[in-house]
Write a protein that holds these residues in place. Structure first.
Motif, mmCIF file in Angstrom:
data_model
loop_
_atom_site.group_PDB
_atom_site.id
_atom_site.type_symbol
_atom_site.label_atom_id
_atom_site.label_comp_id
_atom_site.label_asym_id
_atom_site.label_seq_id
_atom_site.Cartn_x
_atom_site.Cartn_y
_atom_site.Cartn_z
ATOM 1 N N TYR A 57 52.736 3.017 9.036
ATOM 2 C CA TYR A 57 51.726 1.942 9.101
ATOM 3 C C TYR A 57 50.414 2.464 9.681
ATOM 4 O O TYR A 57 49.332 2.193 9.148
ATOM 5 C CB TYR A 57 52.265 0.787 9.955
ATOM 6 C CG TYR A 57 51.213 -0.221 10.357
ATOM 7 C CD1 TYR A 57 50.805 -1.213 9.483
ATOM 8 C CD2 TYR A 57 50.624 -0.167 11.631
ATOM 9 C CE1 TYR A 57 49.836 -2.137 9.853
ATOM 10 C CE2 TYR A 57 49.664 -1.077 12.003
ATOM 11 C CZ TYR A 57 49.266 -2.062 11.110
ATOM 12 O OH TYR A 57 48.292 -2.966 11.487
ATOM 13 N N GLY A 58 50.495 3.218 10.775
ATOM 14 C CA GLY A 58 49.285 3.709 11.433
ATOM 15 C C GLY A 58 48.523 4.723 10.594
ATOM 16 O O GLY A 58 47.297 4.661 10.488
ATOM 17 N N ILE A 59 49.234 5.653 9.977
ATOM 18 C CA ILE A 59 48.575 6.681 9.166
ATOM 19 C C ILE A 59 47.979 6.083 7.897
ATOM 20 O O ILE A 59 46.935 6.511 7.420
ATOM 21 C CB ILE A 59 49.578 7.804 8.809
ATOM 22 C CG1 ILE A 59 49.991 8.553 10.073
ATOM 23 C CG2 ILE A 59 48.977 8.775 7.799
ATOM 24 C CD1 ILE A 59 51.061 9.595 9.854
ATOM 25 N N GLY A 60 48.642 5.074 7.330
ATOM 26 C CA GLY A 60 48.192 4.473 6.074
ATOM 27 C C GLY A 60 47.307 3.249 6.237
ATOM 28 O O GLY A 60 46.157 3.350 6.662
ATOM 29 N N PRO A 61 47.839 2.056 5.941
ATOM 30 C CA PRO A 61 47.008 0.845 5.917
ATOM 31 C C PRO A 61 46.455 0.435 7.269
ATOM 32 O O PRO A 61 45.386 -0.173 7.332
ATOM 33 C CB PRO A 61 47.960 -0.224 5.370
ATOM 34 C CG PRO A 61 49.327 0.300 5.635
ATOM 35 C CD PRO A 61 49.228 1.785 5.513
ATOM 36 N N GLY A 62 47.163 0.751 8.361
ATOM 37 C CA GLY A 62 46.693 0.349 9.690
ATOM 38 C C GLY A 62 45.266 0.785 9.976
ATOM 39 O O GLY A 62 44.485 0.057 10.583
ATOM 40 N N GLY A 63 44.901 1.988 9.519
ATOM 41 C CA GLY A 63 43.544 2.477 9.735
ATOM 42 C C GLY A 63 42.624 2.300 8.550
ATOM 43 O O GLY A 63 41.435 2.019 8.700
ATOM 44 N N ALA A 64 43.166 2.431 7.326
ATOM 45 C CA ALA A 64 42.314 2.467 6.126
ATOM 46 C C ALA A 64 41.751 1.110 5.727
ATOM 47 O O ALA A 64 40.657 1.036 5.160
ATOM 48 C CB ALA A 64 43.108 3.054 4.958
ATOM 49 N N VAL A 65 42.478 0.029 6.010
ATOM 50 C CA VAL A 65 42.022 -1.315 5.592
ATOM 51 C C VAL A 65 40.660 -1.650 6.178
ATOM 52 O O VAL A 65 39.753 -2.116 5.482
ATOM 53 C CB VAL A 65 43.065 -2.386 5.987
ATOM 54 C CG1 VAL A 65 42.459 -3.783 5.916
ATOM 55 C CG2 VAL A 65 44.273 -2.316 5.072
#
Length: 499
Positions: free
Chosen positions: A384-392
């Motif tokens: 979650y943190g590496i993907g959508p958590g930061g990119a959104v």
């Protein structure tokens, strides 16, 4: 390494500003959302004792539950009000003044919660939480926009993600200070609630030394000299003609367009593709299963025979894992781009949930799988943190022009706060009905989100706001072109049938 050190020296003022923005911005929101869980038994006891001292009777359990639910839910009510106000405040006074005003609100809130015990008034906690909610609604919007606007193009992804880094940091700090070894005790719970006021005071003292964002100065105030001065103040000495030209292009495109309010944005057809993207990203983020994982964490740790006294420290490890993974996301987002982190992250999260679902169902037959559950929880949080958590957040900041961004964030904020309230009410019932099968809902949402993002979301990495806006317009134009063509084909088929 040499390039990294030179960037660190050149952009040192930008990094300092990111820290000042963060500690008084989303850091406080993350802290306030998490800290209430550690003070709940002490606040309930305080309400009971206060009621008994005032009225000479013990408070009924139903009334106590109702008062506690008010304390929890009034934060979300304040968040929605603050979110609605943030659009007007940031458009009228700019992000810097909005955050400074917000610091005063948060300090006032802290005085109410901090002195509630001495005043023997649980009503002061209600007022304090309401004001904290208003502050969270304002600073979550203002901080994210401000961070996105002060960054040069090559670091835009990194700077955008820092708002989520500080949100995760706030959660981690709340869990650290909430430990019984520190402030999570019956004697110190009001001091724990007061921590956010100290952080807001730090931002109130230091933020005035930093400039307003360059895009706001040029596009809203028409101050070219002030814009260039702010760029040099934040980014050091150098040639920033490319960034300045991008802003001038945006000014040309939006010439004569003032900052639009929420209703104007909702009535503007050219913004619909961006709004649809915003809703997709926020809804997929809210329904990705993070709340379900958090809900099940303690139960899974208990079934894995983790000692009750150690569970708070393991939960702290989960929060630290989220923080580290989002920091890692901020370091790779400008290299890999946003799209792959989003669709790839969602697919990875879906895979982990499938494994967790299987592991939960087989835990009674194979005891060793209970330890797999703990590992899978950590892996899910990291994905979650590496993907959508930061990119959104980065994509949200990049797809709107200055004239529509404030109102778009208000719309997005309302979706977030309504989503928090809705999932908070519905999710416990879903768990009661479905048990561990509730993860199946999130698996479906994650897979659908990954496919839609892969097919329709344009990459925003390294592009100016005007280029991204033009790309959305091109997609919309293509759809309009296909409609008359399809109509003509239908007419030809009809004529052929008649002949």
């Amino acid at each position: 390494m040499a390039g990294f050190l030179s960037d660190l020296v050149q952009y040192r003022k930008l990094l300092l500003m990111i820290m000042v923005l963060g500690i008084g911005g989303t850091h406080l929101s993350g802290f306030q959302m998490s800290v209430i869980n550690y003070t709940s038994p002490y606040i309930k006891k305080f309400i009971n004792e206060t009621w008994l001292e005032r009225y000479g009777s013990v408070l009924h359990q139903e009334t106590l539950t109702l008062l506690w639910s008010f304390i929890v839910s009034i934060y979300c009510v304040g968040g929605m009000i603050g979110c609605l106000c943030s659009g007007y405040l940031t458009a009228k006074y700019g992000k810097k003044k909005s955050l400074l005003f917000n610091d005063v609100v948060l300090i006032t809130a802290t005085l109410h919660t901090g002195f509630s015990r001495r005043a023997k008034s649980f009503e002061m906690i209600l007022i304090g939480r309401f004001l904290e909610g208003i502050g969270a609604g304002i600073n979550m919007n203002a901080h994210v926009q401000y961070a996105g606007e002060i960054s040069p193009k090559k670091f835009r992804g990194f700077v955008n993600v820092t708002s989520i880094v500080f949100l995760a940091l706030g959660k981690a700090v709340a869990r650290i200070l909430g430990l019984r070894d520190l402030l999570g005790t019956e004697d110190m719970w009001n001091v724990l609630l007061s921590f956010s006021g100290l952080v807001a005071l730090i931002q109130l003292l230091f933020l005035p030394f930093f400039p307003e964002s360059p895009p706001y100065l040029l596009l809203q105030k028409g101050d070219k000299a002030g814009c260039l001065k702010a760029m040099k103040q934040l980014w050091g000495e150098g040639n920033y003609q490319t960034e300045f030209d991008d802003l001038m292009k945006e000014k040309t495109v939006t010439k004569g367009t003032k900052i639009m309010n929420v209703l104007e944005v909702l009535k503007e057809p050219s913004v619909y593709p961006q709004l649809r993207t915003l809703l997709l990203l926020l809804l997929s983020l809210q329904l990705c299963g993070l709340g379900a994982i958090t809900f099940y964490t303690s139960e899974i740790f208990q079934t894995a025979n983790v000692q009750e006294s150690i569970i708070p420290y393991v939960s702290l490890g989960v929060a630290v894992s989220e923080l580290i993974s989002i920091i890692f996301c901020s370091s790779i987002i400008d290299r890999l781009g946003r799209r792959i982190l989003l669709w790839g992250g969602y697919l990875l999260m879906a895979l982990i949930l499938v494994l967790l679902e299987t592991s939960l169902l087989l835990s009674d037959q194979f005891l060793w799988m209970r330890y797999c559950n703990v590992i899978l929880i950590f892996l899910f949080i990291i994905a979650y943190g590496i993907g959508p958590g930061g990119a959104v957040t980065s994509v949200m900041n990049e797809i709107f022009t200055l004239s529509t961004r404030s109102s778009a964030f208000v719309i997005g904020g309302i979706v977030i706060w309504l989503g928090l309230a809705f999932t908070g009410m519905i999710f416990p019932f879903a768990v009661m009905l479905l048990g561990p099968f509730c993860f199946l809902i999130f698996i479906v949402v994650l897979v659908i989100s990954a496919v839609v993002i892969y097919l329709f979301l344009p990459e925003t990495k390294g592009k100016s706001i005007s280029e991204i806006t033009e790309e959305f317009k091109t997609c919309q134009f293509k759809k309009k072109r296909h409609q008359p063509v399809e109509k003509n084909v239908t007419e030809e088929k009809t004529l052929c049938t008649k002949l």
